[in-house]
Design an enzyme around this catalytic site. Sequence first.
Site, PDB file in Angstrom:
ATOM      1  N   LYS A 209       0.811  -1.222   0.000  1.00 19.46           N
ATOM      2  CA  LYS A 209       0.000   0.000   0.000  1.00 19.46           C
ATOM      3  C   LYS A 209       0.851   1.282   0.000  1.00 19.46           C
ATOM      4  O   LYS A 209       2.060   1.241   0.253  1.00 19.46           O
ATOM      5  CB  LYS A 209      -0.926  -0.026   1.228  1.00 19.46           C
ATOM      6  CG  LYS A 209      -1.994  -1.134   1.171  1.00 19.46           C
ATOM      7  CD  LYS A 209      -2.940  -1.027   2.367  1.00 19.46           C
ATOM      8  CE  LYS A 209      -4.014  -2.099   2.332  1.00 19.46           C
ATOM      9  NZ  LYS A 209      -4.941  -1.975   3.484  1.00 19.46           N
TER      10      LYS A 209
ATOM     11  N   PHE B 297     -15.224   4.515   7.223  1.00 20.06           N
ATOM     12  CA  PHE B 297     -13.866   4.845   6.790  1.00 20.06           C
ATOM     13  C   PHE B 297     -13.674   4.705   5.280  1.00 20.06           C
ATOM     14  O   PHE B 297     -12.553   4.867   4.776  1.00 20.06           O
ATOM     15  CB  PHE B 297     -12.848   3.967   7.534  1.00 20.06           C
ATOM     16  CG  PHE B 297     -13.083   2.484   7.403  1.00 20.06           C
ATOM     17  CD1 PHE B 297     -12.679   1.793   6.273  1.00 20.06           C
ATOM     18  CD2 PHE B 297     -13.711   1.771   8.418  1.00 20.06           C
ATOM     19  CE1 PHE B 297     -12.892   0.436   6.137  1.00 20.06           C
ATOM     20  CE2 PHE B 297     -13.934   0.403   8.299  1.00 20.06           C
ATOM     21  CZ  PHE B 297     -13.518  -0.259   7.143  1.00 20.06           C
TER      22      PHE B 297
ATOM     23  N   HIS C 203      -2.288  -5.409   1.704  1.00 15.57           N
ATOM     24  CA  HIS C 203      -3.582  -6.088   1.550  1.00 15.57           C
ATOM     25  C   HIS C 203      -3.303  -7.529   1.184  1.00 15.57           C
ATOM     26  O   HIS C 203      -2.368  -7.814   0.444  1.00 15.57           O
ATOM     27  CB  HIS C 203      -4.400  -5.447   0.417  1.00 15.57           C
ATOM     28  CG  HIS C 203      -5.547  -6.323  -0.026  1.00 15.57           C
ATOM     29  ND1 HIS C 203      -6.766  -6.313   0.617  1.00 15.57           N
ATOM     30  CD2 HIS C 203      -5.627  -7.285  -0.995  1.00 15.57           C
ATOM     31  CE1 HIS C 203      -7.557  -7.219   0.041  1.00 15.57           C
ATOM     32  NE2 HIS C 203      -6.897  -7.824  -0.933  1.00 15.57           N
TER      33      HIS C 203
ATOM     34  N   TYR D 139     -12.462  -1.985  -3.177  1.00 14.13           N
ATOM     35  CA  TYR D 139     -12.915  -2.012  -1.783  1.00 14.13           C
ATOM     36  C   TYR D 139     -14.438  -1.847  -1.676  1.00 14.13           C
ATOM     37  O   TYR D 139     -14.943  -1.452  -0.628  1.00 14.13           O
ATOM     38  CB  TYR D 139     -12.194  -0.939  -0.966  1.00 14.13           C
ATOM     39  CG  TYR D 139     -10.832  -1.383  -0.437  1.00 14.13           C
ATOM     40  CD1 TYR D 139     -10.718  -2.515   0.383  1.00 14.13           C
ATOM     41  CD2 TYR D 139      -9.678  -0.685  -0.732  1.00 14.13           C
ATOM     42  CE1 TYR D 139      -9.480  -2.921   0.883  1.00 14.13           C
ATOM     43  CE2 TYR D 139      -8.439  -1.086  -0.232  1.00 14.13           C
ATOM     44  CZ  TYR D 139      -8.352  -2.207   0.570  1.00 14.13           C
ATOM     45  OH  TYR D 139      -7.132  -2.614   1.076  1.00 14.13           O
TER      46      TYR D 139
ATOM     47  N   ASN E 285      -1.990   0.516   6.783  1.00 20.11           N
ATOM     48  CA  ASN E 285      -1.444  -0.724   7.341  1.00 20.11           C
ATOM     49  C   ASN E 285      -0.632  -1.562   6.364  1.00 20.11           C
ATOM     50  O   ASN E 285      -0.526  -2.769   6.496  1.00 20.11           O
ATOM     51  CB  ASN E 285      -2.565  -1.534   8.025  1.00 20.11           C
ATOM     52  CG  ASN E 285      -3.656  -1.935   7.060  1.00 20.11           C
ATOM     53  OD1 ASN E 285      -3.546  -1.698   5.868  1.00 20.11           O
ATOM     54  ND2 ASN E 285      -4.699  -2.566   7.570  1.00 20.11           N
TER      55      ASN E 285
ATOM     56  N   ARG F 199      -1.985 -14.133   5.087  1.00 26.00           N
ATOM     57  CA  ARG F 199      -2.697 -13.415   6.163  1.00 26.00           C
ATOM     58  C   ARG F 199      -1.889 -13.502   7.473  1.00 26.00           C
ATOM     59  O   ARG F 199      -1.839 -12.548   8.252  1.00 26.00           O
ATOM     60  CB  ARG F 199      -4.112 -13.989   6.387  1.00 26.00           C
ATOM     61  CG  ARG F 199      -5.110 -13.826   5.237  1.00 26.00           C
ATOM     62  CD  ARG F 199      -5.561 -12.421   4.960  1.00 26.00           C
ATOM     63  NE  ARG F 199      -6.057 -11.697   6.106  1.00 26.00           N
ATOM     64  CZ  ARG F 199      -6.693 -10.522   6.013  1.00 26.00           C
ATOM     65  NH1 ARG F 199      -6.949  -9.965   4.815  1.00 26.00           N
ATOM     66  NH2 ARG F 199      -7.087  -9.886   7.071  1.00 26.00           N
TER      67      ARG F 199
ATOM     68  N   THR G 222      -5.264  -6.634  11.132  1.00 30.68           N
ATOM     69  CA  THR G 222      -5.591  -5.385  10.430  1.00 30.68           C
ATOM     70  C   THR G 222      -5.055  -4.166  11.186  1.00 30.68           C
ATOM     71  O   THR G 222      -4.473  -3.266  10.591  1.00 30.68           O
ATOM     72  CB  THR G 222      -7.126  -5.265  10.274  1.00 30.68           C
ATOM     73  OG1 THR G 222      -7.610  -6.444   9.634  1.00 30.68           O
ATOM     74  CG2 THR G 222      -7.515  -4.045   9.451  1.00 30.68           C
TER      75      THR G 222
ATOM     76  N   ARG H 272       2.676  -6.098   9.364  1.00 30.03           N
ATOM     77  CA  ARG H 272       1.963  -4.958   9.950  1.00 30.03           C
ATOM     78  C   ARG H 272       2.551  -4.539  11.289  1.00 30.03           C
ATOM     79  O   ARG H 272       2.593  -3.343  11.611  1.00 30.03           O
ATOM     80  CB  ARG H 272       0.470  -5.269  10.036  1.00 30.03           C
ATOM     81  CG  ARG H 272      -0.210  -5.138   8.663  1.00 30.03           C
ATOM     82  CD  ARG H 272      -1.572  -5.716   8.632  1.00 30.03           C
ATOM     83  NE  ARG H 272      -2.341  -5.287   7.454  1.00 30.03           N
ATOM     84  CZ  ARG H 272      -3.518  -5.792   7.116  1.00 30.03           C
ATOM     85  NH1 ARG H 272      -4.079  -6.730   7.864  1.00 30.03           N
ATOM     86  NH2 ARG H 272      -4.147  -5.366   6.045  1.00 30.03           N
TER      87      ARG H 272
ATOM     88  N   GLU I   2      -9.855 -10.761  -7.286  1.00 32.47           N
ATOM     89  CA  GLU I   2      -8.890  -9.666  -7.154  1.00 32.47           C
ATOM     90  C   GLU I   2      -7.730  -9.837  -8.134  1.00 32.47           C
ATOM     91  O   GLU I   2      -7.274  -8.863  -8.739  1.00 32.47           O
ATOM     92  CB  GLU I   2      -8.390  -9.591  -5.703  1.00 32.47           C
ATOM     93  CG  GLU I   2      -9.495  -9.144  -4.748  1.00 32.47           C
ATOM     94  CD  GLU I   2      -9.112  -9.238  -3.272  1.00 32.47           C
ATOM     95  OE1 GLU I   2      -9.954  -8.862  -2.438  1.00 32.47           O
ATOM     96  OE2 GLU I   2      -7.986  -9.685  -2.941  1.00 32.47           O
TER      97      GLU I   2
HETATM   98  P1  DAT Z   1      -7.831  -6.452   6.073  1.00 32.56           P
HETATM   99  O1  DAT Z   1      -7.068  -5.448   5.233  1.00 32.56           O
HETATM  100  O2  DAT Z   1      -7.016  -6.948   7.228  1.00 32.56           O
HETATM  101  O3  DAT Z   1      -8.432  -7.570   5.258  1.00 32.56           O
HETATM  102  P2  DAT Z   1     -10.519  -5.324   6.242  1.00 32.56           P
HETATM  103  O4  DAT Z   1     -10.833  -6.101   5.007  1.00 32.56           O
HETATM  104  O5  DAT Z   1     -11.440  -5.467   7.411  1.00 32.56           O
HETATM  105  O6  DAT Z   1      -9.036  -5.649   6.762  1.00 32.56           O
HETATM  106  O7  DAT Z   1     -10.462  -3.772   5.904  1.00 32.56           O
HETATM  107  C1  DAT Z   1      -9.889  -3.318   4.682  1.00 32.56           C
HETATM  108  C2  DAT Z   1      -9.065  -2.096   4.953  1.00 32.56           C
HETATM  109  O8  DAT Z   1      -9.905  -1.031   5.401  1.00 32.56           O
HETATM  110  C3  DAT Z   1      -8.015  -2.249   6.052  1.00 32.56           C
HETATM  111  O9  DAT Z   1      -6.834  -2.861   5.604  1.00 32.56           O
HETATM  112  C4  DAT Z   1      -7.799  -0.824   6.459  1.00 32.56           C
HETATM  113  C5  DAT Z   1      -9.206  -0.230   6.350  1.00 32.56           C
HETATM  114  N1  DAT Z   1      -9.893  -0.278   7.651  1.00 32.56           N
HETATM  115  C6  DAT Z   1     -10.474  -1.360   8.220  1.00 32.56           C
HETATM  116  N2  DAT Z   1     -11.006  -1.070   9.422  1.00 32.56           N
HETATM  117  C7  DAT Z   1     -10.744   0.256   9.611  1.00 32.56           C
HETATM  118  C8  DAT Z   1     -11.019   1.185  10.648  1.00 32.56           C
HETATM  119  N3  DAT Z   1     -11.658   0.811  11.753  1.00 32.56           N
HETATM  120  N4  DAT Z   1     -10.583   2.462  10.504  1.00 32.56           N
HETATM  121  C9  DAT Z   1      -9.910   2.863   9.389  1.00 32.56           C
HETATM  122  N5  DAT Z   1      -9.633   2.036   8.365  1.00 32.56           N
HETATM  123  C10 DAT Z   1     -10.025   0.760   8.474  1.00 32.56           C
HETATM  124 MG    MG Z   2      -9.927  -7.592   3.864  1.00 40.40          MG
END
Ligand code: DAT
Ligand code: MG
Length: 140
Positions: free
Chosen positions: A11, A59, A117, A51, A114, A87, A93, A104, A128
Site C-alpha cells: 500500500k 472509513f 492487503h 474495496y 497498514n 494473512r 488489520t 503490519r 482480485e
Molecule cells: P484487512 O485489510 O485486514 O483484510 P478489512 O478487510 O477489514 O481488513 O479492511 C480493509 C481495509 O480497510 C483495512 O486494511 C484498512 C481499512 N480499515 C479497516 N477497518 C478500519 C477502521 N476501523 N478504521 C480505518 N480504516 C479501516
Molecule cells: Mg480484507
Amino acid sequence: MAIQRTFSIIKPDATKRNLTGAINAKIEAAGLRIIAQKRIHMTQKQAETFYGVHKERPFFGELVEFMISEPVVVQVLEGEDAIKTYRTVMGATNPADADEGTIRKEFAQSVGENSVHGSDAPETAAEEIAYFFSGLELVG
Ligand code: DAT
Ligand code: MG
C-alpha cells in the site's frame, strides 16, 4: 493443503517509505513465490471497486483517498495454503494487535495505513487477481 494463489497489495504508506523490498523479503521468507508484480497508481474508480465491499463503512472515503495517494505494488503470490499463509505473515488489520515479526507489526502506521492487503478467501483471491492481472502476466 494444495498450492494456492493469493492477491497482495503493498500500500501507499509502504511504497512511500521504500519498504517494497523489505516486505517482499518477508513474503519470500514465508515460502511464498511472487509470480506477478507491478507498480501502478490506482484510479479512484479502481480503488472504489476494489474495496466495494466496504462502501457503507464510515472509513470508506478515507480508505479510497489513501489507496490513490501514492503508487502501490500489486502482486500475485503462490505457495502452500497461500491465502492463510499470507494473512499470517501480514498480521492483524490493526498493527496494535499484530503479532511480532509480522509485516503490519513491523511496518504499519495505523489501522488505516497498514502497509499491505491480502485476499481473505479463494473466491476473493480469484476475483482480485483477475481485476489487476491478465493470465499471461502470471508466471508460476
Ligand atoms: P484487512 O485489510 O485486514 O483484510 P478489512 O478487510 O477489514 O481488513 O479492511 C480493509 C481495509 O480497510 C483495512 O486494511 C484498512 C481499512 N480499515 C479497516 N477497518 C478500519 C477502521 N476501523 N478504521 C480505518 N480504516 C479501516
Ligand atoms: Mg480484507
